[in-house]
Design a protein around this motif. Structure first.
Motif, PDB file in Angstrom:
ATOM      1  N   ALA A  41       0.833  -1.210   0.000  1.00  0.00           N
ATOM      2  CA  ALA A  41       0.000   0.000   0.000  1.00  0.00           C
ATOM      3  C   ALA A  41       0.867   1.259   0.000  1.00  0.00           C
ATOM      4  O   ALA A  41       0.528   2.275   0.623  1.00  0.00           O
ATOM      5  N   ASP A  42       1.974   1.195  -0.707  1.00  0.00           N
ATOM      6  CA  ASP A  42       2.932   2.302  -0.778  1.00  0.00           C
ATOM      7  C   ASP A  42       2.644   3.124  -2.032  1.00  0.00           C
ATOM      8  O   ASP A  42       3.285   2.947  -3.073  1.00  0.00           O
ATOM      9  N   TRP A  43       1.688   4.038  -1.922  1.00  0.00           N
ATOM     10  CA  TRP A  43       1.277   4.814  -3.078  1.00  0.00           C
ATOM     11  C   TRP A  43       2.397   5.693  -3.607  1.00  0.00           C
ATOM     12  O   TRP A  43       2.543   5.875  -4.824  1.00  0.00           O
ATOM     13  N   ARG A  74      -8.769  -1.194  -1.662  1.00  0.00           N
ATOM     14  CA  ARG A  74      -8.973  -0.545  -0.365  1.00  0.00           C
ATOM     15  C   ARG A  74      -8.117   0.719  -0.247  1.00  0.00           C
ATOM     16  O   ARG A  74      -8.630   1.803   0.042  1.00  0.00           O
ATOM     17  N   TRP A  75      -6.808   0.600  -0.493  1.00  0.00           N
ATOM     18  CA  TRP A  75      -5.976   1.774  -0.256  1.00  0.00           C
ATOM     19  C   TRP A  75      -6.082   2.820  -1.358  1.00  0.00           C
ATOM     20  O   TRP A  75      -5.876   4.010  -1.112  1.00  0.00           O
ATOM     21  N   ARG A  78      -8.522   5.613  -0.561  1.00  0.00           N
ATOM     22  CA  ARG A  78      -8.019   6.708   0.287  1.00  0.00           C
ATOM     23  C   ARG A  78      -7.230   7.713  -0.553  1.00  0.00           C
ATOM     24  O   ARG A  78      -7.288   8.927  -0.317  1.00  0.00           O
ATOM     25  N   VAL A  79      -6.487   7.203  -1.540  1.00  0.00           N
ATOM     26  CA  VAL A  79      -5.730   8.096  -2.417  1.00  0.00           C
ATOM     27  C   VAL A  79      -6.679   8.966  -3.238  1.00  0.00           C
ATOM     28  O   VAL A  79      -6.440  10.170  -3.425  1.00  0.00           O
TER      29      VAL A  79
END
Length: 325
Positions: A41-43, A74-75, A78-79
């Motif tokens: 989950a390292d955008w 999921r992540w 949020r982005v």
């Protein structure tokens, strides 16, 4: 899901030659890096890797590496909240929802997929289309949103006219985009509402209108394999052994991977694997072995899963050992 050849299995030695192994990706180190970042989950790293790869240099493979990673849905939500106008999160969200949609549908025949599965499949694809259209609006020159819409559109059965417009939108931006042409060829298959005649005509026109040495010669081989798949046992082998089929394959090979301008980049190994299988089925041992040698034991899942869905490398080894007989 959409990039073919993603099992990552290593198999034993064969007759003293390089081990036949299913290739996880093209070997580009950026693919592994972006996949690991997506898993974590390292955008920031995902964005860095994607932004460093121009659309014209096969960013599709990197996008599918992210899109095929569980949990991205999921992540990335949020982005999207944090970057409400940015096109790249929308592109990633769209590709992920396509892959996530096919996870719900599974690879089973339509008759074996429940109504509930189809509902989830279509809901996720419609969400994908929303994000992809928004990405395309924000970055009109990007190819990837339109390519993604080709994939989602086939799942949503948007029809041949809409599918063609999406393909044309992709190739206006990148005329020799291999994956876009692969998707359109599938769209023209008999099993998706097209016909063998349309499929072969599209494959030849695309391959031979392109400059010599491009990857698009693969389309001719894929079209013959698709017609072979549509036939019953017996007629399928007879079709591939027709002299005109062998001649068609050799002509496409001469215009593609045999040409001095052919460059080993992007999907080059899948192209060689496809010709290896097609020449094997056609009984052209010399041409088949030429392709097998060039792959150096690197097996792509497509097209070998047509011969052995559970072990594509076993199908590769069997054909290589038989010399295409």
């Amino acid at each position: 899901m959409a990039l073919l050849g993603d099992l990552g299995l290593t198999l034993g030695k064969w007759a003293g030659r390089p081990s036949a192994r299913v290739q996880k990706d093209s070997g580009d180190p950026a693919v592994g890096r972006v996949r690991e970042a997506a898993e974590a989950a390292d955008w920031a790293t995902v964005r860095e890797v994607l932004e460093a790869r121009p659309e014209s240099e096969n960013r599709v493979e990197l996008l599918w590496a992210v899109g095929d990673t569980a949990g991205v849905e999921r992540w990335i939500a949020r982005v999207l909240e944090a970057e409400p106008e940015a096109p790249l999160p929308r592109l990633v969200a769209g590709i992920r929802h396509i892959s996530w949609g096919w996870e719900a549908r599974t690879g089973a025949r339509a008759s074996q997929v429940s109504r509930e599965q189809f509902e989830v499949f279509h809901t996720r694809l419609r969400t994908a289309e929303k994000w992809l259209y928004e990405a395309a609006e924000r970055e009109p020159q990007w190819t990837s949103p339109w390519y993604g819409l080709q994939v989602s559109g086939r799942g949503l059965q948007v029809g041949q006219d809409t599918a063609r417009r999406r393909f044309e939108a992709t190739v206006r931006r990148d005329p020799h985009h291999l994956e876009a042409h692969q998707q359109q060829l599938q769209q023209l298959c008999d099993k998706w509402g097209g016909s063998h005649e349309e499929m072969h005509a599209f494959a030849r026109e695309s391959a031979f209108k392109a400059p010599a040495g491009t990857l698009l010669g693969q389309l001719v081989a894929v079209a013959h394999i698709e017609e072979w798949l549509s036939l019953d046992s017996g007629p399928d082998a007879a079709y591939m052994r027709r002299p005109e089929v062998g001649a068609s394959l050799r002509e496409a090979a001469d215009h593609s991977f045999r040409h001095p301008d052919f460059v080993r980049r992007g999907g080059w190994n899948q192209v060689l694997n496809t010709f290896a299988m097609a020449f094997s089925l056609a009984g052209d041992r010399t041409s088949a072995q030429e392709c097998f040698r060039a792959t150096e034991g690197r097996v792509t899942e497509f097209p070998w899963y047509y011969l052995d869905g559970s072990d594509p490398a076993a199908a590769y080894r069997k054909q290589r050992s038989s010399g295409g007989r």
